[in-house]
Every structure is written in structure tokens, then in C-alpha cells.
Design an enzyme around this catalytic site. Structure first.
Site: not given
Length: 254
Positions: A142, A155
Site C-alpha cells: 500500500s 496498517y
């Protein structure tokens, strides 16, 4: 010509979103697809879409945080199709916490899925690829693994770990003709992201604000990210390994 004719592709987190889009595209290009996901309803739905279009594949339900379930799924895929040429390490979860607010159990959950799960999948598949003479692995990271993102401590850390795991594996397995790369998507309109926006007090306003943070002024569609996955898995990327490909509408260029 179908670029992936008869290639055996294993996709974790293949029931929805980016994984589903990748499964459909691989199948359309002639691949034999194994979808591995704990979401049985959507996994079976994705497989049926593939079969309805004349594609080939199976769905295997399971949770990649458990080594025995990963090993069982890989063995089932191997028994069904005789090999695994491409691994798409895609399963992941979000987590809306800063460090001081995050329960320890939540930190462990995110790391178990986003990072440990990728390790477990690779650990199970790489011996198969080594035995067959090579393969390709594409990990889903990501832009949050490349830069900070508000209220996303675990995350960001997990996706940063995915990037480093990608680079390390690329070095270790180059001699085995196994290429390992990862994509770093920007905000993509998957069911997961849609659910996150719906938790905001003003969902549409939040969506507008985030979309405008990307220089192209919009979100990615899952199919756009899946196209990048297919490129890195293909022979068109035969001299690419250890790379991180941002697919982010220019976000990390700012």
C-alpha cells in the site's frame, strides 16, 4: 494470445476487491485460478463468475493466519492442478487506530493477516516453485507502507513490512528463477474501503476529500490495480524483481 494460458495462479484474498478483479483477469487470460479466502459466499460467487465466462479454477475456504489451513489449501491446489506458477499475496485488513488507542489484540490481528499471512503463503508455495524451476510472486502492499497515513499505525507498519519482505525474498530466490515484486495501491474503491467511508459522519464528504488528495483526482478501481498485478506476474516483467510499483494516481509523487 492469452498471456497466462494454463498458468496456475493462487490468489489469497481473492473473493472481493482487488483479489477478485485479479482472479477474473487472470482467468480471462487463460490462467487456472485458485481463490483462497475465508469469505465463502463471495469466494464461491467469484468462482462462479469465472466458470460462467468459460474460465477454470477452484475456491478454497480458509484463514491464512493459521499455518495448517494455508498448507492444506496449497496442497489442495497442487493436487487439483499439478503446480503453482504464480502467487498473488493479496489478503489484508484495515485498522483505524493510532498507537496509544490501539488494543494489543488489534495490533496482533493486523500483523497476523497483513504480514505473517504473506510469510505463511510464501513459505508454503516457494518450495513448489523451486521444484518446478521458478515462478512469480506479487505481494499487495500500500502507499501506506511508503509514507504515513493518519490513524493507521498497525496498517502502515504491516504494509511497510510487506515491502521489505518483498525485497528480501527477491534477493533470496532470484537464483531459483522466482521473481518477487509488490504493488502499492492508492485508495481503491473496494468493499473494504466503502465500509470504512460509511463509518464517517459524512461519508460522501470524506470520499471527496480523500479522492482529491490523489493528483489524478479520483480513486482507483480494483481492475486498475489488478492490471498492475498481471503485469508484474507476466513475462513482460521478466527482468523485474524486488520492485515496489505505486499504483496511486500520483499520490506518492507529491
Amino acid at each position: 494470445m492469452m498471456k497466462f494460458a494454463d498458468k496456475k495462479v493462487f490468489i489469497s484474498g481473492g473473493a472481493t476487491g482487488i483479489g477478485e478483479a485479479a482472479a477474473l483477469l487472470f482467468a480471462q487470460q487463460g490462467a487456472i485460478v485458485t481463490i483462497f479466502d475465508r469469505d465463502i459466499e463471495n469466494g464461491e460467487r467469484c468462482l462462479q463468475r469465472i466458470l460462467n465466462e468459460g474460465g477454470r479454477g477452484i475456491f478454497i475456504s480458509g484463514n491464512l493466519i493459521y499455518p495448517d489451513e494455508v498448507e492444506k489449501a496449497v496442497e489442495e491446489s497442487l493436487n487439483a492442478f499439478g503446480g503453482i506458477d504464480i502467487l498473488i499475496n493479496n489478503a489484508g485488513v484495515e485498522s483505524p487506530y493510532s498507537v496509544h488507542e490501539m488494543p494489543v489484540e488489534e495490533w496482533d490481528r493486523v500483523m497476523a493477516v497483513n504480514l505473517r499471512g504473506m510469510y505463511l503463503m510464501a513459505k508454503a508455495v516457494i518450495p513448489i516453485m523451486k521444484k518446478s524451476g521458478g515462478g512469480a510472486i506479487v505481494n499487495t502492499a500500500s502507499i501506506s507502507g511508503l509514507l504515513g497515513w493518519p490513524v493507521s499505525a498497525a496498517y502502515c507498519v504491516s504494509k511497510g513490512g510487506v515491502i521489505q519482505l518483498t525485497k528480501q525474498m527477491a534477493i533470496d530466490y532470484a537464483q531459483d528463477n522466482i521473481r518477487v515484486n509488490c504493488i502499492a495501491p492508492g485508495t481503491t474503491l473496494t468493499p473494504l474501503i466503502e465500509r470504512i467511508f460509511q463509518q464517517e459522519p459524512e461519508p460522501e464528504k470524506a470520499k471527496q476529500q480523500i479522492s482529491q488528495m490523489h493528483p489524478l483526482g479520483r480513486f482507483a478501481q480494483p481492475e486498475e490495480i489488478a492490471q498492475a498485478i498481471l503485469f508484474l506476474a507476466s513475462e513482460d516483467a521478466s527482468f523485474i524483481t524486488g520492485a515496489v510499483l505505486p499504483v496511486d494516481g500520483g499520490y506518492t509523487a507529491k
